[in-house]
Write a protein that holds these residues in place. Structure first.
Motif, mmCIF file in Angstrom:
data_model
loop_
_atom_site.group_PDB
_atom_site.id
_atom_site.type_symbol
_atom_site.label_atom_id
_atom_site.label_comp_id
_atom_site.label_asym_id
_atom_site.label_seq_id
_atom_site.Cartn_x
_atom_site.Cartn_y
_atom_site.Cartn_z
ATOM 1 N N PRO A 193 0.833 -1.206 0.000
ATOM 2 C CA PRO A 193 0.000 0.000 0.000
ATOM 3 C C PRO A 193 0.866 1.255 0.000
ATOM 4 O O PRO A 193 2.068 1.194 0.259
ATOM 5 C CB PRO A 193 -0.777 -0.116 1.308
ATOM 6 N N GLU B 130 1.090 6.250 3.430
ATOM 7 C CA GLU B 130 0.091 6.814 4.342
ATOM 8 C C GLU B 130 -1.057 5.839 4.578
ATOM 9 O O GLU B 130 -1.671 5.829 5.636
ATOM 10 C CB GLU B 130 -0.436 8.159 3.818
ATOM 11 N N THR B 131 -1.318 4.963 3.598
ATOM 12 C CA THR B 131 -2.353 3.941 3.772
ATOM 13 C C THR B 131 -1.916 2.937 4.840
ATOM 14 O O THR B 131 -2.689 2.587 5.745
ATOM 15 C CB THR B 131 -2.612 3.218 2.443
ATOM 16 N N THR C 291 -2.259 4.471 8.154
ATOM 17 C CA THR C 291 -3.661 4.562 8.597
ATOM 18 C C THR C 291 -4.163 3.196 9.068
ATOM 19 O O THR C 291 -4.867 3.095 10.079
ATOM 20 C CB THR C 291 -4.541 5.090 7.446
ATOM 21 N N TRP D 273 -9.912 -3.008 4.411
ATOM 22 C CA TRP D 273 -9.577 -1.628 4.020
ATOM 23 C C TRP D 273 -10.647 -1.160 3.040
ATOM 24 O O TRP D 273 -10.907 -1.819 2.031
ATOM 25 C CB TRP D 273 -8.197 -1.579 3.373
ATOM 26 N N GLU E 64 -10.543 4.268 2.959
ATOM 27 C CA GLU E 64 -10.282 5.383 3.876
ATOM 28 C C GLU E 64 -9.812 4.895 5.236
ATOM 29 O O GLU E 64 -8.946 5.497 5.863
ATOM 30 C CB GLU E 64 -11.546 6.224 4.062
ATOM 31 N N HIS E 65 -10.407 3.793 5.673
ATOM 32 C CA HIS E 65 -10.073 3.298 7.001
ATOM 33 C C HIS E 65 -10.010 1.784 7.010
ATOM 34 O O HIS E 65 -10.572 1.115 6.141
ATOM 35 C CB HIS E 65 -11.103 3.772 8.032
#
Lengths: 368, 339
Positions: B95, B98-99, B102, B131, B134-135
Motif C-alpha cells: 500500500p 500513508e495507507t 492509517t 480496508w 479510507e479506514h
C-alpha cells in the motif's frame, strides 16, 4: 610531503613515441607545416615583438624529438607544453578492433572539456595543444557527439597523440599534461618491429590503462547469442608486453593502474538488472561508489562467461571496473538515432584513473 | 433482532460457517455467518457477546465491525456484522505509505476500544483487517477473549507472539499490539510473518521509518512492548514524516531493502584481489621502496639521457661516493683495529 620524481627534478620527460628521455628545457621548439609535415626552427621572441604576439605565435609551435637509429635520424613532434608540467599522465586505451574505444574517448573528451561539475572535484581542464584539440574536436567529437555520426574504425598508423589536455588539480596543487593514445586494436598486437612508430612502444611510457570490453565479444550469452567468448587478444598482448617491460621481479602485479570499462552497456541494460542499476545513474562525479560498482562488474563478468577478459584486473596494481556507454543507443546505417542518444557514465572511468594516478585523492574511490 | 438485508444469491461455505454477503438498505456491506457445527456455534456466540460489550460503550468506533443482527436460539445460529472493504491480505502491491500508516493507526484504535470493553482480539491477521479506501476495520470478533484469559493459539505459529513471564500466553493488549505490528510489517514489506527474533533483526537492519514506528513491538517480553497509546503517538508523529507521505508513488519508501544475497565466490575473489593490491601498494609506498625506485630512476635518466657526456660523469661520481665511502670507512676501521 611527496618527493618529486627524478624526471621532474631534472626537468626530463619520457617521449611516449620513441621512449627517450628529453631535456624539456633544451628540446628544440619548431614550427610544423601541417600539410607537408616539414618543420623549421621556431624563431625566438623578437625585440620588437610584444608578449601577446609571442604567446599567440607559440600556440602553433611544437617540440621536436629525434631518434637516432642505425645512423638514420627520424623526427617526430610533441605538443609544446607537453613536458612543461612535470611527469605527464599518459593513458592508453586498449581493446580489440571495434570494441568502442574511439567513441568512448570522444565522449570522454567531450565530457572532460565541457562538464562544469569537474570544478567540484577540484579539477580545471584546458586544452594543451591548439592543433591537436582542433583536429580532435572536428574529426571525432563534433561528428559523434553533435551530429550523431558513427566514426570510422581506427586504422593502423604511426603512433601519435590522440588527445592532450592540461588538467589543474587542486588536490595535487599543480597542472598535469594528460595524453590519450587510442590506436587500432590490431596495432596493439603487432610485434615489436624496426619501425618504432608503428608498434606499441608507446605502452612503455603509459602510466594508466583503460581496457574497453566489447559486450558483443565478451558477453554473447547475455545478448542471447550462442557464440563463445574467447577473450581479447589485445588485452593479453598489451599485458604481456607490459609485464615483460615493466613488471617487477617477484611481484604478481604490474605497477600500473587500470580502469576496465564494459562499453556499449546500453545493450545489456535491459537484460541484466545489475547493468540497469548502474547505467541508470547520473553519477559520473560521484566516485564513492566506484568500489561497489567494480565488485558488481567483476561478478557480472565472471558469472556471464567473460572471465577471459579479466587478466588486466588480476595483474594491475590498482583497478576499477565500470559500466558505460558512449552513445546510449546502437547506430542504424552509420547514424545514431536521436532517441536515447547521449553518453552515459563515460567520465567515471577516467576520473577513477585520475584518482589512481594522484590527480585526484585516491580515497575518493571509497575502498580505503 | 432482524434488519432488512439484501443478500447475494450464492453463499460461501467453509468448515465452520455458511457465509452470506449482503447489503443494508443504507448500502453498507454486511456478512452473515451461519454456524455449521459446534465450533461455529461457539464463535457466533462469542461474536455476539463481544458485540454486546462493545455496544455498551459510549461510542462505537468505525475501526471495528459492528453486530447488526444475530440469532442464537433458532434453527440457525448466525450473526451478521458490518463488512467494509476488502482484506489487506494478499494484495499484489504494497500500500501507499500513508495507507499503511492509517491501517496501523486504525488497528491501534480497535485494540484500545476492545480493551475498554475488557476484550482482546487475539487473532489480528491480515485476512481479518479490511480496508475500504479510507479506514481499516477489524472483523471476526468471535475470536475475542477477555483480557487476562489464556490467548487462543494461532493456527500459524509465526503469528503467535512469544509467551510472557512463566511461559504463560495471556490475552493482553501487548498480544494484540504484536499482531497488529506484524500485519503492518507484512503489508508494508510484502513479506510473510516471521518469528520475533527475525523481525527484530530485520528492523534493526532496516534503519527505516518502519523500524522507528515498530520499535519494541516485537519484544519477547509482553511488558516491554509499547502500549497502543504510545504507538498512536508515534503514528501521529509519523504522519508528519515525509517518508510516510507517498505522494502518489506506487511503492513505499520505507520498504525494506531485500537482504543482500550471500556473497558469490566471484565477489569474494575480487575482494581478495583488491586486498592483495592494496597490500602491494602499501609496500611500494614504504620509504625504502620509494628511495630505491628514486635512485633507480635517477640513474636511468642520468645514464641514458641524450645530452650525455657530463651526466654520465655525474653518475660515476655519485656511484663512487655511494660505494666508495662505505669502503673507505671499513678500510679505516680495519686499520685502526690492526694498529
Amino acid at each position: 610531503m611527496l618527493l618529486p620524481s627524478p624526471s621532474r627534478l631534472l626537468g626530463r620527460v619520457l617521449c611516449p613515441i620513441c621512449l627517450q628521455w628529453i631535456h624539456w628545457g633544451k628540446a628544440p621548439r619548431v614550427e610544423v607545416n601541417p600539410e607537408t609535415q616539414e618543420s623549421k626552427p621556431f624563431p625566438p621572441r623578437g625585440v620588437d615583438e610584444t608578449r601577446a604576439a609571442y604567446a599567440e605565435r607559440r600556440l602553433g609551435s611544437q617540440r621536436s624529438c629525434t631518434l637516432m637509429r642505425d645512423g638514420r635520424a627520424t623526427t617526430h613532434y610533441l605538443p609544446d607544453q607537453y613536458g612543461a608540467y612535470g611527469d605527464p599522465i599518459v593513458i592508453g586505451l586498449v581493446g580489440h578492433r571495434a570494441a568502442g574505444k574511439t567513441l568512448m574517448l570522444a565522449a570522454m573528451v567531450e565530457a572532460l572539456r565541457f562538464n562544469l561539475g569537474l570544478a567540484e572535484l577540484g579539477l580545471r581542464v584546458e586544452r594543451l595543444d591548439e592543433a591537436i584539440d582542433q583536429y580532435y574536436m572536428t574529426r571525432f567529437v563534433e561528428p559523434f557527439c553533435y551530429r550523431r555520426e558513427q566514426l570510422p574504425l581506427t586504422q593502423i598508423s604511426p603512433i601519435a597523440f590522440s588527445y592532450v589536455a592540461k588538467v589543474y588539480s587542486a588536490h595535487a596543487q599543480r597542472d598535469f599534461a594528460v595524453a590519450f593514445f587510442d590506436v587500432a586494436g590490431e596495432q596493439q598486437r603487432r610485434r615489436r618491429s624496426g619501425d618504432r612508430f608503428l608498434d606499441t612502444s608507446f605502452l612503455s611510457a603509459v602510466n594508466a590503462l583503460m581496457f574497453v570490453v566489447d559486450p558483443e565479444k565478451a558477453l554473447p550469452s547475455v545478448l542471447g547469442e550462442s557464440a563463445t567468448a574467447y577473450g581479447d587478444p589485445a588485452f593479453n598482448a598489451v599485458m604481456d608486453r607490459l609485464v615483460e617491460i615493466r613488471g617487477e621481479k617477484g611481484s604478481q602485479f604490474l605497477p600500473l593502474p587500470a580502469a576496465m570499462v564494459v562499453a556499449k552497456s546500453d545493450l545489456l541494460e535491459h537484460r541484466r538488472p545489475v547493468v540497469g542499476k548502474w547505467l541508470g545513474r547520473d553519477d559520473d562525479l560521484e566516485l564513492r561508489t566506484v568500489a561497489e560498482e567494480s565488485e558488481d562488474v567483476y561478478e557480472f563478468l565472471v558469472n556471464n562467461g567473460a572471465e577471459r577478459f579479466l587478466q588486466p584486473v588480476n595483474r594491475s596494481s590498482d583497478v576499477s571496473l565500470h559500466f558505460a556507454s558512449a552513445s546510449g543507443v546502437a547506430p542504424v546505417d552509420g547514424q545514431f538515432p536521436a532517441a536515447g542518444f547521449g553518453p552515459r557514465r563515460v567520465l567515471r572511468p577516467l576520473l577513477s584513473l585520475f584518482a589512481m594516478t594522484g590527480v585526484l585523492d585516491r580515497s575518493l574511490l571509497g575502498d580505503e | 433482532m432482524t434488519t432488512p438485508i439484501m443478500f447475494d444469491p450464492t453463499p460461501q461455505v467453509t468448515d465452520l460457517f455458511e457465509l452470506h454477503w449482503g447489503r443494508l438498505a443504507t448500502g453498507e456491506r454486511v456478512l452473515r455467518k451461519v454456524a455449521r457445527n459446534a465450533e461455529g456455534h461457539r464463535l457466533v456466540h462469542a461474536e455476539v457477546n463481544a458485540g454486546n460489550l462493545l455496544a455498551a460503550l459510549p461510542t462505537y468506533p468505525s475501526q471495528l465491525c459492528q453486530v447488526i443482527e444475530h440469532e442464537l436460539n433458532g434453527p440457525q445460529t448466525y450473526v451478521t456484522t458490518t463488512y467494509r472493504g476488502v482484506p489487506v491480505e494478499g494484495q499484489p502491491t504494497a500500500p501507499l505509505p500513508e495507507t499503511a500508516l492509517t491501517v496501523f493507526g486504525d488497528l491501534l484504535v480497535a485494540i484500545h476500544t476492545l480493551a475498554k470493553a475488557g476484550l482482546t482480539h487475539s487473532a489480528i491477521l491480515p485476512g481479518f483487517v479490511l480496508w475500504d479506501g479510507e479506514h481499516a476495520q477489524l472483523v471476526n470478533l468471535g475470536q475475542a477473549v477477555a483480557i487476562g484469559e489464556p490467548a487462543r493459539t494461532a493456527l500459524d505459529p509465526l503469528w503467535q507472539p512469544p509467551p510472557g513471564p512463566g511461559g504463560l500466553r495471556l490475552a493482553t493488549q501487548a498480544h494484540d499490539v504484536y499482531q497488529a505490528g506484524l500485519v503492518l510489517y507484512c503489508i508494508a514489506t510484502l513479506r510473510g510473518p516471521a518469528d520475533a527474533a527475525t523481525l527484530r533483526a530485520e528492523l534493526a537492519r532496516g534503519g527505516t521509518a518502519l523500524s522507528a514506528l515498530l520499535d519494541g513491538v516485537f519484544a519477547d517480553d509482553p511488558r516491554d512492548r509499547p502500549d497502543p497509546h504510545q504507538l498512536l503517538r508515534r503514528v501521529e508523529d509519523a504522519r508528519l514524516d515525509p517518508a510516510w507521505r507517498g505522494g502518489g508513488e506506487a511503492h513505499i519508501p520505507h520498504q525494506f531493502v531485500p537482504p543482500p544475497p550471500p556473497d558469490s565466490p566471484a565477489r569474494l575473489e575480487f575482494r581478495q584481489k583488491i586486498a592483495a593490491k592494496r597490500e602491494y601498494r602499501r609496500r611500494r609506498a614504504e620509504p625504502a621502496a620509494v628511495a630505491w625506485r628514486f635512485a633507480r630512476d635517477l640513474f636511468d635518466i642520468l645514464w641514458y639521457r641524450q645530452d650525455s657526456p657530463y651526466s654520465r660523469g655525474a653518475v660515476v661520481a655519485v656511484a663512487a661516493l655511494v660505494v666508495g665511502l662505505p669502503l673507505l670507512l671499513v678500510f679505516l676501521a680495519f686499520r685502526q683495529l690492526k694498529g
